[in-house]
Design a protein around this motif. Structure first.
Motif, PDB file in Angstrom:
ATOM      1  N   MET B   1       0.855  -1.202   0.000  1.00 53.35           N
ATOM      2  CA  MET B   1       0.000   0.000   0.000  1.00 53.35           C
ATOM      3  C   MET B   1       0.891   1.253   0.000  1.00 53.35           C
ATOM      4  N   GLY B   2       0.708   2.097  -0.988  1.00 54.95           N
ATOM      5  CA  GLY B   2       1.486   3.333  -1.055  1.00 54.95           C
ATOM      6  C   GLY B   2       0.754   4.470  -0.386  1.00 54.95           C
ATOM      7  N   PRO B   3       1.470   5.527  -0.036  1.00 56.51           N
ATOM      8  CA  PRO B   3       0.808   6.662   0.628  1.00 56.51           C
ATOM      9  C   PRO B   3      -0.053   7.453  -0.352  1.00 56.51           C
ATOM     10  N   SER B   4      -1.166   7.959   0.162  1.00 55.39           N
ATOM     11  CA  SER B   4      -1.994   8.859  -0.648  1.00 55.39           C
ATOM     12  C   SER B   4      -1.805  10.284  -0.130  1.00 55.39           C
ATOM     13  N   PRO B   5      -1.937  11.261  -1.010  1.00 50.47           N
ATOM     14  CA  PRO B   5      -1.661  12.645  -0.596  1.00 50.47           C
ATOM     15  C   PRO B   5      -2.803  13.247   0.233  1.00 50.47           C
ATOM     16  N   TRP B   6      -2.443  13.869   1.342  1.00 49.54           N
ATOM     17  CA  TRP B   6      -3.408  14.572   2.193  1.00 49.54           C
ATOM     18  C   TRP B   6      -2.880  15.992   2.416  1.00 49.54           C
ATOM     19  N   THR B   7      -3.800  16.918   2.581  1.00 47.45           N
ATOM     20  CA  THR B   7      -3.428  18.325   2.730  1.00 47.45           C
ATOM     21  C   THR B   7      -3.712  18.793   4.155  1.00 47.45           C
ATOM     22  N   VAL B   8      -2.787  19.561   4.690  1.00 50.46           N
ATOM     23  CA  VAL B   8      -2.973  20.086   6.048  1.00 50.46           C
ATOM     24  C   VAL B   8      -4.050  21.173   6.033  1.00 50.46           C
ATOM     25  N   ARG B   9      -5.112  20.926   6.790  1.00 52.32           N
ATOM     26  CA  ARG B   9      -6.195  21.903   6.899  1.00 52.32           C
ATOM     27  C   ARG B   9      -5.928  22.854   8.055  1.00 52.32           C
ATOM     28  N   ARG B  10      -5.301  22.319   9.102  1.00 46.35           N
ATOM     29  CA  ARG B  10      -5.039  23.140  10.287  1.00 46.35           C
ATOM     30  C   ARG B  10      -3.862  22.551  11.044  1.00 46.35           C
ATOM     31  N   ALA B  11      -2.971  23.387  11.519  1.00 50.75           N
ATOM     32  CA  ALA B  11      -1.856  22.929  12.359  1.00 50.75           C
ATOM     33  C   ALA B  11      -1.891  23.746  13.647  1.00 50.75           C
ATOM     34  N   ALA B  12      -2.147  23.082  14.746  1.00 44.00           N
ATOM     35  CA  ALA B  12      -2.279  23.788  16.032  1.00 44.00           C
ATOM     36  C   ALA B  12      -1.193  23.319  16.991  1.00 44.00           C
ATOM     37  N   ARG B  13      -0.478  24.256  17.552  1.00 45.68           N
ATOM     38  CA  ARG B  13       0.580  23.902  18.499  1.00 45.68           C
ATOM     39  C   ARG B  13      -0.054  23.577  19.850  1.00 45.68           C
ATOM     40  N   GLU B  14       0.252  22.387  20.368  1.00 41.95           N
ATOM     41  CA  GLU B  14      -0.279  21.975  21.677  1.00 41.95           C
ATOM     42  C   GLU B  14       0.619  22.476  22.806  1.00 41.95           C
ATOM     43  N   ASN B  15       1.916  22.343  22.604  1.00 39.30           N
ATOM     44  CA  ASN B  15       2.904  22.828  23.576  1.00 39.30           C
ATOM     45  C   ASN B  15       4.236  23.008  22.853  1.00 39.30           C
ATOM     46  N   ARG B  16       5.321  23.124  23.604  1.00 35.51           N
ATOM     47  CA  ARG B  16       6.586  23.526  22.958  1.00 35.51           C
ATOM     48  C   ARG B  16       7.066  22.566  21.877  1.00 35.51           C
ATOM     49  N   ASP B  17       6.750  21.272  21.976  1.00 38.96           N
ATOM     50  CA  ASP B  17       7.275  20.338  20.984  1.00 38.96           C
ATOM     51  C   ASP B  17       6.206  19.465  20.335  1.00 38.96           C
ATOM     52  N   THR B  18       4.959  19.797  20.523  1.00 33.57           N
ATOM     53  CA  THR B  18       3.878  18.932  20.030  1.00 33.57           C
ATOM     54  C   THR B  18       2.858  19.736  19.223  1.00 33.57           C
ATOM     55  N   VAL B  19       2.484  19.173  18.075  1.00 32.34           N
ATOM     56  CA  VAL B  19       1.559  19.850  17.161  1.00 32.34           C
ATOM     57  C   VAL B  19       0.431  18.899  16.801  1.00 32.34           C
ATOM     58  N   THR B  20      -0.784  19.413  16.700  1.00 35.35           N
ATOM     59  CA  THR B  20      -1.904  18.610  16.211  1.00 35.35           C
ATOM     60  C   THR B  20      -2.254  19.056  14.799  1.00 35.35           C
ATOM     61  N   LEU B  21      -2.225  18.097  13.870  1.00 35.92           N
ATOM     62  CA  LEU B  21      -2.513  18.373  12.468  1.00 35.92           C
ATOM     63  C   LEU B  21      -3.883  17.824  12.104  1.00 35.92           C
TER      64      LEU B  21
END
Lengths: 153, 273
Positions: B1-21
């Protein structure tokens, strides 16, 4: 208002003791209240009392010259606050601050020790229960020292 | 199974080193149906691939949500993604939390650090089907107050009257700014208002934290076969072929990441495994 005997039966620590034992222990207790931000005791104070917290949170702190007040842990309802009353030199080993309004039952350490000396069966039972708390808190402190969230997961 | 392309709709920083995409399919296909506990392989072209838990709502699979902690080359690059940028997604893979088996009983969730991410879909599911479960308890531990994830979710769950939420931090540098508990997450277990004999426990966090948590749960009477862990290993192929994530006789990517404790207990005691 509920008697101290009745309050003791609600607590995990005293649960299962006989009514006679509870009455004897309750004879060394009195209900107390601390306002938010006040200190229950300071490091180095004579450890003549320990507390069964019934409501609120107590922060155990150590004051450090370079870091200020450092909270080591917090205790809440049902927790026992202080065990330095049990062993010489009977001195508190950290500061205890009421993080909000705290209601507790305070026990006279010397009174309990005297009763335990006179009744070794009760003394052994209380010591086993205290050792359980110490073991749990030692395990928690070991985990805390590992700083498990610092490097992974 | 190959990867399919997805687009970032929102990137929110949770704390200094963690992000929710939050990502959506670039070619409009979907939905991406997943079960709580499963993971995707996130692929950055020219950088590499990393296994990341799915942490969104399983009932809303139109988009995907991933919380990523920047700990290595790939995850650092993923955390730098911005709205509109593209990444590759393979998945979902792996086993799921036993939300069906837990119906009728109490559910105790114990999360440490970013371990809350793979458990968040469980909370979404339990709360969407609240009547099917007994007491629901979340015990969450983090390093400091600033490291706690999903502040809005925690506040919302706390605001309900049918979920017990307890949070603690290992260290609070500013005592007057943090009014919660201080201490490791295992100290919260005594406060969990659930019936040990009727409880299913789901645990995710650093390996040592899970070990201490299991020991405490067993001491309080939870049955081994009702304790579940999500294991973390170096996953590459995600389909049980490459062997990078072998754990005893199992592969974490294919047989896990969620395991019933009694089935992996012997391997947890093997050092350096």
């Amino acid at each position: 208002m509920r008697t101290i005997d009745a309050l003791l039966t609600d607590s995990t620590f005293f649960r299962g003791l006989s009514p006679d034992d509870l009455t004897m222990i309750a004879g060394c207790g009195s209900n107390v209240q601390f306002q938010a931000g006040t200190y229950v005791f300071y490091e180095g104070d004579p450890s003549d009392q320990f507390y069964l917290i019934r409501h609120g949170t107590v922060a155990l702190e150590i004051a450090s010259p370079d870091r200020g007040r450092v909270v080591i842990s917090t205790l809440g309802p049902g927790d026992l606050l202080s065990w330095s009353w049990l062993l010489p030199p009977y001195r508190k080993q950290c500061d205890a601050r009421a993080a909000g309004v705290v209601r507790a039952t305070a026990f006279d350490g010397a009174c309990i020790r005297t009763k335990c000396d006179a009744d070794p069966r009760l003394g052994y039972e209380l010591l086993k229960r205290l050792a359980q708390i110490m073991e749990e808190q030692l395990a928690a402190t070991r985990l805390q020292l590992l700083d498990v969230y610092g490097t992974s997961a | 199974m190959g990867p399919s392309p997805w687009t970032v709709r929102r990137a929110a920083r949770e704390n200094r080193d963690t992000v929710t995409l939050e990502v959506e399919p670039a070619d409009g296909v979907g939905p991406c149906v997943f079960a709580p506990g499963q993971f995707n392989m996130l692929y950055l072209f020219g950088v590499g691939e990393a296994a990341i838990s799915i942490c969104g709502d399983p009932a809303a699979p139109r988009g995907l949500v991933h919380t990523v902690r920047a700990v290595g080359r790939v995850t650092n690059a993923i955390c730098r993604l911005r709205r509109g940028q593209t990444l590759g997604v393979r998945g979902p893979f792996g086993s799921a939390w036993p939300v069906r088996d837990a119906v009728g009983g109490d559910v105790l969730i114990v999360a440490g650090g970013i371990g809350l991410a793979p458990l968040r879909p469980v909370l979404y599911h339990l709360l969407a089907h609240r009547g099917e479960y007994g007491r629901v308890v979340l015990l969450y531990g983090a390093r400091t107050p600033g490291d706690l994830l999903y502040g809005r979710d925690l506040a919302r769950w706390r605001g309900r009257f049918d979920v017990q939420v307890e949070a603690t931090v290992d260290a609070a540098a500013e005592p007057d700014a943090w009014h919660g508990q201080v201490g490791v997450v295992t100290t919260l277990i005594a406060r969990a208002e659930c019936e040990p004999g009727e409880t299913t426990a789901m645990i995710c966090g650093p390996a040592v934290m899970m070990r201490f948590t299991v020991a405490e749960l067993e001491r309080r009477g939870l049955a081994r076969e009702r304790i579940y862990l999500s294991m973390e290993r170096n996953m590459r192929c995600a389909i049980g072929l490459c062997g990078h994530c072998q754990f005893g006789p199992t592969f974490v990517c294919k047989d896990g990441p969620v395991f019933r404790y009694d089935r992996i207990a012997p391997w947890l005691r093997v050092r350096e495994l």
